[in-house]
Scaffold this motif. Structure first.
Motif, PDB file in Angstrom:
ATOM      1  N   VAL A   1       0.809  -0.732   0.234  1.00  0.00           N
ATOM      2  CA  VAL A   1       0.529  -0.072   0.165  1.00  0.00           C
ATOM      3  C   VAL A   1       0.971   1.446  -0.045  1.00  0.00           C
ATOM      4  O   VAL A   1       1.741   1.268   0.500  1.00  0.00           O
ATOM      5  N   VAL A   2       0.445   2.163  -0.600  1.00  0.00           N
ATOM      6  CA  VAL A   2       1.084   3.777  -0.677  1.00  0.00           C
ATOM      7  C   VAL A   2       0.516   4.647  -0.417  1.00  0.00           C
ATOM      8  O   VAL A   2      -0.839   4.606  -0.588  1.00  0.00           O
ATOM      9  N   TYR A   3       0.297   5.379   0.373  1.00  0.00           N
ATOM     10  CA  TYR A   3      -0.258   6.501   1.630  1.00  0.00           C
ATOM     11  C   TYR A   3       0.076   7.156   1.129  1.00  0.00           C
ATOM     12  O   TYR A   3       1.399   8.229   1.914  1.00  0.00           O
ATOM     13  N   SER A   4      -0.218   8.505   1.104  1.00  0.00           N
ATOM     14  CA  SER A   4      -0.382   9.878   0.445  1.00  0.00           C
ATOM     15  C   SER A   4      -0.916  10.868   1.397  1.00  0.00           C
ATOM     16  O   SER A   4      -1.904  10.765   1.050  1.00  0.00           O
ATOM     17  N   ALA A   5      -0.946  11.980   2.303  1.00  0.00           N
ATOM     18  CA  ALA A   5      -0.999  12.478   2.345  1.00  0.00           C
ATOM     19  C   ALA A   5      -1.243  14.161   2.265  1.00  0.00           C
ATOM     20  O   ALA A   5       0.394  14.681   3.600  1.00  0.00           O
ATOM     21  N   PHE A   6      -1.813  14.538   2.172  1.00  0.00           N
ATOM     22  CA  PHE A   6      -1.120  15.971   1.840  1.00  0.00           C
ATOM     23  C   PHE A   6      -2.105  17.300   2.554  1.00  0.00           C
ATOM     24  O   PHE A   6      -3.257  17.063   3.324  1.00  0.00           O
ATOM     25  N   TYR A   7      -1.404  18.172   2.621  1.00  0.00           N
ATOM     26  CA  TYR A   7      -1.575  19.319   3.401  1.00  0.00           C
ATOM     27  C   TYR A   7      -1.111  20.274   3.188  1.00  0.00           C
ATOM     28  O   TYR A   7      -0.497  20.862   2.186  1.00  0.00           O
ATOM     29  N   GLY A   8      -2.017  21.106   3.911  1.00  0.00           N
ATOM     30  CA  GLY A   8      -1.447  22.762   3.195  1.00  0.00           C
ATOM     31  C   GLY A   8      -2.850  23.305   1.067  1.00  0.00           C
ATOM     32  O   GLY A   8      -3.634  22.911   1.586  1.00  0.00           O
TER      33      GLY A   8
END
Length: 84
Positions: free
Chosen positions: A13-20
């Motif tokens: 699994v690839v988990y990406s969390a974007f912010y801002g």
């Protein structure tokens, strides 16, 4: 780049969390970062979290390009491709 990337090789699994604030170049750059990570394989599932994004400036062409890249990776069993 306003994103946290985690690749769980064991769970595939690839988990990406974007912010801002997120824009076209950051999304394209992130896709390249994933593809160049030695733990990444094209058949891994991906989870993308945008819940902490406060401002987004993405063009339709960037979204279409990223979608096409994602689909080509899913259909391929060849070595990792770089998409930009």
């Amino acid at each position: 780049m306003p994103v946290v990337l985690k690749i769980d090789w064991r769970r595939k699994v690839v988990y990406s969390a974007f912010y801002g604030k997120v824009n076209d170049s950051e999304v394209a750059g992130h896709r390249s970062a994933i593809a160049s990570d030695p733990d990444f394989r094209a058949h891994f599932n991906e989870i993308v979290d945008f819940t902490s994004v406060t401002d987004i400036e993405l063009s339709e062409s960037t979204l279409a390009a990223q979608d096409a890249c994602w689909m080509s990776e899913r259909e391929s069993i060849s070595p990792i491709r770089r998409c930009s």
